[in-house]
Design a protein around this motif. Structure first.
Motif, PDB file in Angstrom:
ATOM      1  N   TRP A 134       0.828  -1.209   0.000  1.00  0.00           N
ATOM      2  CA  TRP A 134       0.000   0.000   0.000  1.00  0.00           C
ATOM      3  C   TRP A 134       0.863   1.260   0.000  1.00  0.00           C
ATOM      4  O   TRP A 134       0.576   2.228  -0.701  1.00  0.00           O
ATOM      5  N   MET A 135       1.948   1.235   0.750  1.00  0.00           N
ATOM      6  CA  MET A 135       2.861   2.379   0.809  1.00  0.00           C
ATOM      7  C   MET A 135       3.477   2.650  -0.565  1.00  0.00           C
ATOM      8  O   MET A 135       3.507   3.797  -1.038  1.00  0.00           O
ATOM      9  N   VAL A 136       3.948   1.618  -1.224  1.00  0.00           N
ATOM     10  CA  VAL A 136       4.574   1.770  -2.538  1.00  0.00           C
ATOM     11  C   VAL A 136       3.571   2.303  -3.555  1.00  0.00           C
ATOM     12  O   VAL A 136       3.900   3.170  -4.379  1.00  0.00           O
ATOM     13  N   LEU A 137       2.353   1.812  -3.521  1.00  0.00           N
ATOM     14  CA  LEU A 137       1.325   2.266  -4.459  1.00  0.00           C
ATOM     15  C   LEU A 137       1.070   3.763  -4.314  1.00  0.00           C
ATOM     16  O   LEU A 137       0.992   4.499  -5.310  1.00  0.00           O
ATOM     17  N   GLN A 138       0.970   4.230  -3.089  1.00  0.00           N
ATOM     18  CA  GLN A 138       0.755   5.665  -2.858  1.00  0.00           C
ATOM     19  C   GLN A 138       1.936   6.483  -3.376  1.00  0.00           C
ATOM     20  O   GLN A 138       1.753   7.550  -3.981  1.00  0.00           O
ATOM     21  N   CYS A 139       3.153   5.994  -3.144  1.00  0.00           N
ATOM     22  CA  CYS A 139       4.347   6.707  -3.620  1.00  0.00           C
ATOM     23  C   CYS A 139       4.377   6.807  -5.136  1.00  0.00           C
ATOM     24  O   CYS A 139       4.757   7.846  -5.692  1.00  0.00           O
ATOM     25  N   LEU A 140       3.996   5.752  -5.823  1.00  0.00           N
ATOM     26  CA  LEU A 140       4.038   5.738  -7.282  1.00  0.00           C
ATOM     27  C   LEU A 140       3.056   6.746  -7.877  1.00  0.00           C
ATOM     28  O   LEU A 140       3.368   7.440  -8.847  1.00  0.00           O
ATOM     29  N   ILE A 141       1.871   6.827  -7.310  1.00  0.00           N
ATOM     30  CA  ILE A 141       0.893   7.794  -7.817  1.00  0.00           C
ATOM     31  C   ILE A 141       1.382   9.223  -7.563  1.00  0.00           C
ATOM     32  O   ILE A 141       1.290  10.100  -8.432  1.00  0.00           O
ATOM     33  N   ALA A 142       1.933   9.462  -6.373  1.00  0.00           N
ATOM     34  CA  ALA A 142       2.469  10.789  -6.062  1.00  0.00           C
ATOM     35  C   ALA A 142       3.628  11.138  -6.992  1.00  0.00           C
ATOM     36  O   ALA A 142       3.764  12.295  -7.420  1.00  0.00           O
ATOM     37  N   PHE A 143       4.452  10.163  -7.327  1.00  0.00           N
ATOM     38  CA  PHE A 143       5.590  10.414  -8.216  1.00  0.00           C
ATOM     39  C   PHE A 143       5.113  10.797  -9.617  1.00  0.00           C
ATOM     40  O   PHE A 143       5.728  11.645 -10.276  1.00  0.00           O
ATOM     41  N   ALA A 144       4.023  10.201 -10.061  1.00  0.00           N
ATOM     42  CA  ALA A 144       3.467  10.552 -11.369  1.00  0.00           C
ATOM     43  C   ALA A 144       3.062  12.023 -11.402  1.00  0.00           C
ATOM     44  O   ALA A 144       3.251  12.713 -12.418  1.00  0.00           O
ATOM     45  N   ILE A 145       2.510  12.535 -10.313  1.00  0.00           N
ATOM     46  CA  ILE A 145       2.164  13.962 -10.226  1.00  0.00           C
ATOM     47  C   ILE A 145       3.433  14.809 -10.201  1.00  0.00           C
ATOM     48  O   ILE A 145       3.535  15.835 -10.881  1.00  0.00           O
ATOM     49  N   LEU A 146       4.412  14.384  -9.422  1.00  0.00           N
ATOM     50  CA  LEU A 146       5.668  15.123  -9.296  1.00  0.00           C
ATOM     51  C   LEU A 146       6.350  15.310 -10.649  1.00  0.00           C
ATOM     52  O   LEU A 146       6.982  16.348 -10.892  1.00  0.00           O
ATOM     53  N   LEU A 147       6.222  14.346 -11.538  1.00  0.00           N
ATOM     54  CA  LEU A 147       6.877  14.414 -12.852  1.00  0.00           C
ATOM     55  C   LEU A 147       6.414  15.606 -13.679  1.00  0.00           C
ATOM     56  O   LEU A 147       7.091  15.993 -14.639  1.00  0.00           O
ATOM     57  N   THR A 148       5.279  16.201 -13.313  1.00  0.00           N
ATOM     58  CA  THR A 148       4.770  17.357 -14.064  1.00  0.00           C
ATOM     59  C   THR A 148       5.278  18.682 -13.494  1.00  0.00           C
ATOM     60  O   THR A 148       4.953  19.746 -14.029  1.00  0.00           O
ATOM     61  N   PHE A 149       6.087  18.649 -12.450  1.00  0.00           N
ATOM     62  CA  PHE A 149       6.459  19.863 -11.721  1.00  0.00           C
ATOM     63  C   PHE A 149       7.791  20.479 -12.166  1.00  0.00           C
ATOM     64  O   PHE A 149       8.165  21.536 -11.657  1.00  0.00           O
ATOM     65  N   GLY A 150       8.516  19.848 -13.039  1.00  0.00           N
ATOM     66  CA  GLY A 150       9.797  20.390 -13.476  1.00  0.00           C
ATOM     67  C   GLY A 150      10.979  19.684 -12.835  1.00  0.00           C
ATOM     68  O   GLY A 150      10.853  19.051 -11.776  1.00  0.00           O
ATOM     69  N   LYS A 151      12.153  19.803 -13.458  1.00  0.00           N
ATOM     70  CA  LYS A 151      13.326  19.026 -13.058  1.00  0.00           C
ATOM     71  C   LYS A 151      13.781  19.307 -11.632  1.00  0.00           C
ATOM     72  O   LYS A 151      14.091  18.394 -10.875  1.00  0.00           O
TER      73      LYS A 151
END
Length: 330
Positions: A134-151
């Protein structure tokens, strides 16, 4: 830890017998207990979805950073709104992932503390392996959002995992675990500022330091709920360290919070406009006034009062965010 500590005796009768299908310190009548499908409840409780104050306290420094950067540039765009929205979803997810990690690492401690022994892992509602997935799943979704924020923001987001990973262990080796919580919980001030501005300056660093001081303030209050149990099982905290001197220390953290927040506003908005600068400084003033009000109501011997004041910090942080939002338009 190899030996599971025995549950200590406690004088806090209200935590001794939580309902089987609830967590003892959850908000009464919360949506998880009343509306969520039964099979999802243990996972939502791992993420503290029944206690929204945590994601608010993670989100608000993000909004501070994004709004300060926007007020500094005066450029309110669709991207800014996306960053504000993305920070909201990301805060819920990463707070959930962080709390799940905390519950995995603290499962033996939680079983020995009256307030936390009803949590999903020590109460047997989920296994450690299920919690990790469950922890990993939440991190992966959050990382997908982070990818839109810039380098730069992506790099800061990845780096934030380090203090998040360390925090649950801090209470075992230092009397100041709240410092580590502050480092982790206020990282969003740097990340969101960088997402909007594309760079870091001294202004978000000041904002970050204000957030750390604020966390020391509110989490010391929160920790006073558990001082008896923490003493029995050897968990360290600023609440135990300060004891009867807590009020004096909280005044210092209040002053630090206001000074660093004001410094961030001055650094970012001094050359923008006088109106924006003054309104931004009103945000520091409003935050300070709310913290001062909390001090007047504080009773470290009352767990109920400590929890109520801790939760009130959502309003304190929102007041500061509101003034920064107004400064955007000046």
């Amino acid at each position: 830890m190899t030996d599971k500590p025995s549950a200590p005796e406690t004088s806090r009768e209200k935590f001794d017998a939580p309902a089987l299908d609830a967590v003892s310190d959850a908000v009464a009548g919360n949506w998880v207990d009343n509306r969520a499908p039964a099979w999802t409840r243990p996972y939502l409780r791992l993420s503290r979805a029944d206690r929204p104050i945590g994601w608010w306290l993670l989100l608000l420094p993000c909004w501070w950073g994004a709004l300060l950067a926007t007020a500094q540039t005066g450029d309110l765009s669709a991207r800014t709104f996306w960053i504000l929205f993305g920070c909201w979803i990301g805060a819920i997810l990463m707070r959930g992932a962080g709390c799940t990690w905390n519950d995995i690492t603290d499962r033996d401690f939680d079983a020995a503390v009256a307030r936390t022994k009803s949590r999903p892992i020590p109460s047997g509602q989920v296994t450690t392996r299920q919690a990790a997935i469950w922890m990993v799943l939440q991190c992966l979704i959050a990382f997908a959002i982070l990818l839109t924020f810039g380098k730069l923001a992506i790099g800061l987001g990845i780096l934030s995992l380090l203090p998040v990973a360390i925090y649950p262990f801090a209470k075992r080796f230092t009397w100041w675990p709240q410092v580590f919580l502050g480092i982790a919980f206020n990282w969003g001030a740097l990340l969101a500022y960088a997402a909007v501005a594309g760079e870091l300056t001294i202004a978000p660093v000041f904002l970050y330091l204000a957030g750390i001081a604020w966390t020391l303030f509110y989490d010391t209050i929160y920790a006073h709920q558990d001082t008896e149990d923490d003493a029995l099982i050897g968990v360290k905290s600023t609440a135990r360290l300060f004891g009867a001197q807590t009020g004096r220390w909280l005044k210092r953290f209040l002053i630090m919070t206001v000074i660093f927040f004001a410094a961030a506003v001055i650094e970012a908005l001094a050359e923008r406009s006088l109106a924006a600068l003054l309104v931004g400084l009103c945000g520091a003033w409003a935050l300070g006034v709310h913290l001062l009000w909390q001090l007047t109501k504080l009773d470290i011997e009352s767990p109920e009062t400590c929890l109520r004041l801790f939760r009130s910090n959502r309003d304190a942080g929102l007041l500061a965010a509101l003034f920064l939002a107004i400064a955007v338009f000046l």
